[in-house]
Enzyme design. Sequence first.
Site, short mmCIF file in Angstrom:
data_model
loop_
_atom_site.label_atom_id
_atom_site.label_comp_id
_atom_site.label_asym_id
_atom_site.label_seq_id
_atom_site.Cartn_x
_atom_site.Cartn_y
_atom_site.Cartn_z
N GLY A 214 0.82 -1.20 0.00
CA GLY A 214 0.00 0.00 0.00
C GLY A 214 0.85 1.25 0.00
O GLY A 214 2.06 1.18 -0.24
N ASN A 215 0.26 2.38 0.24
CA ASN A 215 1.02 3.63 0.30
C ASN A 215 0.38 4.57 1.31
O ASN A 215 -0.66 4.26 1.90
CB ASN A 215 1.10 4.27 -1.10
CG ASN A 215 -0.27 4.62 -1.63
OD1 ASN A 215 -0.95 5.49 -1.09
ND2 ASN A 215 -0.70 3.90 -2.66
#
Length: 412
Positions: A214-215
Amino acid sequence: MDSPRNIILGVGAGIAAYKAVSLVRLWRARGHNVYVIPTPTALKFVGAPTWEAVSSAPVHTDPFEDSAHVEHVEQARTADLIVIAPATADLIAQLSTGMASNLLTATVISSDCPVVVCPAMHTNMYRHRATQRNLDLLRCYGYHIIEPASGALTSGDTGQGRLVEPVDIVAKVDDLLCDSFTYPPGTEQTLTGKNIVISAGGTREAIDPVRFIGNSSSGKQGVALAAQAARRGAHVHLVAAHVADSVLEYLPKDVSVTTVVSAQQMSTAMKALSKEANIIVMSAAVADYRPQRTATQKIKKTEDATTVTLTLEQTEDILVSLCAERKKGQVIIGFAAETGTDEEVVNYARQKIARKNADYLIVNNVSGGKVFHEDTNSVTIIDRSGAIIGQCTGTKDNVSAGIWDFLTPMFQ
Ligand code: CTP
């Protein structure tokens, strides 16, 4: 404000209630009708006889006092404007949650006229995140906030929290009413008739049922853009990937939201919604790569495997696809988060807009992890020729207002 108006003055239980008496005088001197609705505890500071004498109108605080007339609905229906001064932290909290336990809060929630809130309280109460969050919610409802002044406070402290002087409240209310009767300044209905689709947040690409790539995108900037566009009259649809509910709640209620998890889901949603869109904004941080295989069972740690290798495959570039399938007249806006000096960042953005074939690119410098999860931002807008057409700095809400201010003339 030339013609006589029906103004409701809502009074909260703060020491500054005594100053609000002058507000009634000032408005009445200009020929307006003023109906004062104090909260029940506000009467401890200034009593009903004073309000009745200065307004020449009866004063009630209880919605059940005159049930036959359903007074809060009647008051709300006839009001041209509601001004709440002083608005205490408690009253602001009640208004932000839509509570309707006394005549004032019931009237506000029944009304569809402009509402102006003038906070007054101790600096610490004003600065508390709960109060600031509640004020942000009121802004989302379209209420106008007149920020308190700084100076000596009743407690003996000095700081921001003083009720703005009545003459200044009257002048600010005049400005607001001249501009527009319904929307805060700077939110004229410049995007009416536009159908806008905005992506926000960050996608997650599953490794196994419990892990993902993810980020750090919070989605705050995309949500702020959506909220600003809706307040300017656009029909807005937000495609949100992992945007917290506490961020989504800043959206006006007429913004539709589709939630997605992965780049693949975001692509499907964006393509479907874009068919009818005039303007598309890709502000989401989309994963560039995803695991080639997603394990169906949780991957177990084994003693001898001190390292593991994940094979990643590239995801679809949604912005590129949307630009390749661009409908006639559609305007497509991308975002770019880059690191480096400001000059390098703009140069990367110029290469990126050309590569993706977008109409505009909004670029921010995220060197050192700046921007993510923060409430402030600083962006540069470039067009497809690589020219800088605008720069905006401030809260994500202010930056969104600036972005729409710069771009809206390009849509005509
Ligand atoms: N974007 C997209 N689909 C992807 C990756 C990015 O639609 N798979 C969009 C983003 O929403 C943004 C723009 O492309 O509007 C630029 O995203 P960015 O991450 O800055 O660019 P990348 O193409 O991923 O390039 P790089 O990470 O190498 O800078």
